[in-house]
Design an enzyme around this catalytic site. Sequence first.
Site, PDB file in Angstrom:
ATOM      1  N   THR A 189    -104.381  56.628  87.321  1.00 25.74           N
ATOM      2  CA  THR A 189    -103.495  56.130  88.717  1.00 25.74           C
ATOM      3  C   THR A 189    -104.416  54.450  88.974  1.00 25.74           C
ATOM      4  OG1 THR A 189    -105.030  56.677  91.020  1.00 25.74           O
ATOM      5  CG2 THR A 189    -105.675  57.014  89.304  1.00 25.74           C
ATOM      6  N   ASP A 228    -108.125  61.947  90.369  1.00 23.28           N
ATOM      7  CA  ASP A 228    -109.583  63.386  90.521  1.00 23.28           C
ATOM      8  C   ASP A 228    -108.663  64.321  91.154  1.00 23.28           C
ATOM      9  OD1 ASP A 228    -111.636  62.366  90.303  1.00 23.28           O
ATOM     10  OD2 ASP A 228    -112.374  61.677  91.912  1.00 23.28           O
ATOM     11  N   ARG A 264     -96.439  66.454  93.230  1.00 24.80           N
ATOM     12  CA  ARG A 264     -98.030  66.847  94.359  1.00 24.80           C
ATOM     13  C   ARG A 264     -97.282  68.326  94.286  1.00 24.80           C
ATOM     14  NH1 ARG A 264    -100.520  62.640  94.484  1.00 24.80           N
ATOM     15  NH2 ARG A 264     -99.593  60.603  94.770  1.00 24.80           N
ATOM     16  N   ARG A 280    -104.910  53.934  98.721  1.00 23.53           N
ATOM     17  CA  ARG A 280    -105.472  55.607  98.953  1.00 23.53           C
ATOM     18  C   ARG A 280    -106.889  55.086 100.251  1.00 23.53           C
ATOM     19  NH1 ARG A 280    -103.446  60.848  98.679  1.00 23.53           N
ATOM     20  NH2 ARG A 280    -102.537  59.704  96.263  1.00 23.53           N
ATOM     21  N   ASP A 314    -105.055  53.454  92.133  1.00 22.91           N
ATOM     22  CA  ASP A 314    -106.269  53.533  92.676  1.00 22.91           C
ATOM     23  C   ASP A 314    -107.371  53.105  91.773  1.00 22.91           C
ATOM     24  OD1 ASP A 314    -104.012  54.056  94.291  1.00 22.91           O
ATOM     25  OD2 ASP A 314    -104.368  55.835  94.640  1.00 22.91           O
ATOM     26  N   GLY A 352     -99.967  60.412  91.714  1.00 23.36           N
ATOM     27  CA  GLY A 352     -98.432  59.278  91.670  1.00 23.36           C
ATOM     28  C   GLY A 352     -99.068  58.671  90.050  1.00 23.36           C
ATOM     29  N   ASP A 411    -109.776  55.259  91.155  1.00 21.07           N
ATOM     30  CA  ASP A 411    -111.055  55.591  92.235  1.00 21.07           C
ATOM     31  C   ASP A 411    -111.096  57.184  91.718  1.00 21.07           C
ATOM     32  OD1 ASP A 411    -108.961  57.132  91.989  1.00 21.07           O
ATOM     33  OD2 ASP A 411    -108.827  56.973  94.019  1.00 21.07           O
TER      34      ASP A 411
HETATM   35  O1  F6P Z   1    -102.762  57.534  93.703  1.00 22.06           O
HETATM   36  C1  F6P Z   1    -101.352  56.582  93.808  1.00 22.06           C
HETATM   37  C2  F6P Z   1    -100.917  56.270  95.867  1.00 22.06           C
HETATM   38  O2  F6P Z   1    -100.389  54.964  94.823  1.00 22.06           O
HETATM   39  C3  F6P Z   1    -102.213  55.310  96.093  1.00 22.06           C
HETATM   40  O3  F6P Z   1    -102.069  54.104  96.311  1.00 22.06           O
HETATM   41  C4  F6P Z   1    -101.445  55.934  97.863  1.00 22.06           C
HETATM   42  O4  F6P Z   1    -102.184  56.494  98.648  1.00 22.06           O
HETATM   43  C5  F6P Z   1    -100.205  57.070  97.721  1.00 22.06           C
HETATM   44  O5  F6P Z   1    -100.676  57.126  95.964  1.00 22.06           O
HETATM   45  C6  F6P Z   1     -98.792  57.823  97.444  1.00 22.06           C
HETATM   46  O6  F6P Z   1     -98.439  58.799  97.308  1.00 22.06           O
HETATM   47  P1  F6P Z   1     -97.319  59.354  97.571  1.00 22.06           P
HETATM   48  O7  F6P Z   1     -96.383  58.215  96.238  1.00 22.06           O
HETATM   49  O8  F6P Z   1     -97.447  60.728  97.183  1.00 22.06           O
HETATM   50  O9  F6P Z   1     -96.772  58.937  99.102  1.00 22.06           O
END
Ligand code: F6P
Length: 327
Positions: A132, A110, A79, A178, A134, A18, A136
């Site tokens: 990120t 991570d 991704r 997340r 998050d 992300g 995390d």
């Molecule tokens: O890791 C960042 C994040 O925005 C999380 O908070 C969320 O769960 C995820 O990415 C969403 O991912 P995507 O953009 O692939 O839907």
Amino acid sequence: MAKAEKQIKTIAILTSGGDAPGMNAAIRAVTRKAIKNGMKVMGIDKGYQGLLNREIKELKAEDVSDSIQRGGTVLKTARSEEFRSVEGQKKGADILKEFKIDAVVVIGGDGSYKGALGLSHQGIGVVGIPGTIDLDIACSDYTIGFDTAINTAMEAIDKVRDTSSSHERCSIIEVMGRQAGYIALWCGVASGADEILLPEKYDFDEQKIINHIVETRKLGKTHFLIVNAEGVGHSVSMARRIEAATGMETRATILGYMQRGGSPTCKDRFYASIMGAMAADLLAKGVINRVVCHKDGDFTDMDIDEALAMKKQISEYYVEIARDLPR
Ligand code: F6P
């Protein structure tokens, strides 16, 4: 500490997972510092997937101009399923060797570090930078993007709170993160939420929340604010159940992707600039397979294997405080 066998002459940068505000400041810092250190810099578009698709171009100092204040990532991100496999990582390493790239700076979370570790097993030097919203990443107390995201979310929550109080409603506001509750904890405390639901702590006892609303209404409380973490989820159905059980009009707002965008705060730009420059300096010294982090009040770096083995836990004391402050 792992050292490259020969002098690192060419490095590449990619952003993965992300996007997060401040990634551009990190890309800019890596590029400019690496060039100052005498290295050639390549930018890989769209993360590991772009690497597998050979989306690689040279980055000159001027290519990162006018980007420090912009949200998102100028290198784009993705991704990649294919890159999760050893075959994908081997293919990626072969492409890097074909482009004469000695080392890669990976800006991401991570998952992106795991990909970087895979590349290191194929003979490519790597340095990770925590990016990120998050927060995390276990090895680092700070991750680029978190400050911007929590301020964006907090401003949105304040707005929902205004209308919620005017209509005497209960509002459930779902924030990202997340499986981690850091965004929810910070935004919940900062916006004076009555309940903060964290994936790390949630016991699924909705009745407790309902009883609390009923009791505090009796004491004259007219509106109610619940900050719910994405990892707990189900905000819409929860709102329906709370409304049915309490008789209080209840609305759910899922903030979603607006939390990931926007111009980075000063903190994100500063942390990204320092971490990016540090990554370039490590590689100039031939130090590889590290992650840059912010630990116990200082910028530092550690082995990527060690970083990935670490665990992070939300502070019990902060959670206790968050529970004690609402009336
Ligand atoms: O890791 C960042 C994040 O925005 C999380 O908070 C969320 O769960 C995820 O990415 C969403 O991912 P995507 O953009 O692939 O839907």
